[in-house]
Design an enzyme around this catalytic site. Structure first.
Site, mmCIF file in Angstrom:
data_model
loop_
_atom_site.group_PDB
_atom_site.id
_atom_site.type_symbol
_atom_site.label_atom_id
_atom_site.label_comp_id
_atom_site.label_asym_id
_atom_site.label_seq_id
_atom_site.Cartn_x
_atom_site.Cartn_y
_atom_site.Cartn_z
ATOM 1 N N SER A 174 0.732 -1.189 0.116
ATOM 2 C CA SER A 174 -0.439 0.360 0.234
ATOM 3 C C SER A 174 0.737 1.292 -0.180
ATOM 4 O O SER A 174 0.447 2.299 -0.596
ATOM 5 C CB SER A 174 -1.223 0.265 0.946
ATOM 6 O OG SER A 174 -0.302 -0.130 2.378
ATOM 7 N N HIS B 130 1.469 4.784 4.941
ATOM 8 C CA HIS B 130 0.961 5.685 3.791
ATOM 9 C C HIS B 130 0.997 6.879 2.808
ATOM 10 O O HIS B 130 1.531 7.372 2.246
ATOM 11 C CB HIS B 130 -0.174 5.560 3.799
ATOM 12 C CG HIS B 130 -1.111 4.345 3.981
ATOM 13 N ND1 HIS B 130 -2.193 3.614 4.403
ATOM 14 C CD2 HIS B 130 -0.591 3.009 3.770
ATOM 15 C CE1 HIS B 130 -2.618 2.291 4.610
ATOM 16 N NE2 HIS B 130 -1.541 2.116 3.966
#
Length: 320
Positions: free
Chosen positions: A248, A299
């Protein structure tokens, strides 16, 4: 490609490239019509009509000097006899849609056969380019899937990964990185904690990857992906103490690359694209804050890394 689309493609290219005029041909009982192309060749009025095996003998042969039937079939077996009258076999060109090839073309129609052959080759090139555009994305997805299979086998569980197996395979573990196992900053981006984790990340990669790959090119795409993934791991190492894995962070880097593309090309793609990307980023940040066990620092690191490296790699003349 459906038969109708294949036929439309041929008609358009013959019309555009070889100056045929599109016309309409009717069946003998006048209940249906077929697409045709007409052209004057060597003082002769030639007509090409596109048919299938069910209607090849049910077409009204209007007054042309040359009336040529283009028969489009699927998965042709050359051993299977065709229901074409013997006296007309020299007026038929047979195409195999699935194999993208000419099955039969009489010597008398070699000029038209050559035109169709060049168009079929062009179609093949288009299909190859489409596949090539997503080659790196598909490769990255494949690597992630293979490593998840290895993880599942070692974990003896296809749905959830054993934390000990993830650490063994290279998860981000701060204590081990501090001891010199810096490779974990890289390997962590290819590991996943469960089947749903993998599926969600691979879907995001499948959705974002082809755009970034097309816009930046394969080499720059790889640079963006890996640097964003590494920066994601560094942010996680610096600001999060937990074990971390997943693609991610690199995928957030692709979001950053898409944002740079949208900003740089806003006059061509519209400002709506920038708003949509920002909206997607905002939704993902909200999900990360609202749900437990999500590495938000990773992230953010991936997003920042993607923005910075994409800005550096961007060239204003990329689309000129």
């Amino acid at each position: 490609m459906k038969r109708e689309d294949f036929q439309k493609f041929l008609i358009k290219k013959l019309s555009d490239n070889y100056m045929y005029h599109i016309t309409e041909i009717y069946s003998k009982d006048n209940t249906e019509s077929f697409w045709g192309l007409e052209k004057r060749i060597n003082e002769r009025n030639i007509c090409l009509v596109f048919l299938n095996k069910d209607n090849i003998n049910n077409v009204e042969e209007q007054k042309y000097d040359g009336f040529i039937k283009i028969l489009i079939l699927e998965d042709v077996d050359v051993r299977t006899p065709l229901t074409v009258r013997n006296e007309e076999i020299n007026n038929v060109i047979i195409l195999d849609k699935e194999k993208n090839s000419i099955v039969y073309c009489p010597q008398e129609l070699s000029e038209i056969g050559g035109q169709i052959y060049s168009i079929l080759n062009y179609r093949l090139e288009i299909e190859k380019r489409k596949k090539d555009k997503s080659f790196i994305t598909n490769l990255l997805i494949g690597i992630n899937i293979v490593l998840y299979i290895i993880t599942a086998v070692l974990s003896k569980n296809i749905f959830d990964s054993d934390i000990r197996v993830l650490v063994f395979l290279g998860a981000k573990v701060n204590e081990l990185i501090s001891q010199g196992e810096y490779y974990r900053l890289f390997t962590a981006m290819f590991l996943h904690g469960g089947l749903m984790h993998l599926v969600l990340n691979m879907y995001a990669l499948y959705a974002l990857g082809p755009l970034v790959e097309k816009v930046y090119g394969k080499i720059k795409y790889l640079i963006i992906y890996f640097i964003a993934g590494m920066i994601s791991s560094v942010f996680s190492y610096l600001f999060s103490s937990g074990v971390s894995i997943g693609a991610s962070g690199a995928i957030f880097g692709l979001l950053g690359a898409s944002l740079i593309f949208g900003v740089k090309m806003r006059d061509k793609v519209g400002k709506g694209m920038v708003r949509n990307i920002i909206y997607v980023i905002g939704i993902n940040v909200f999900i990360g804050v609202a749900m437990p066990n999500i590495d938000n620092f990773g992230h953010m690191g991936g997003l920042i890394g993607g923005i910075i490296i994409s800005f550096i790699l961007w060239k204003d003349n990329m689309f000129n």
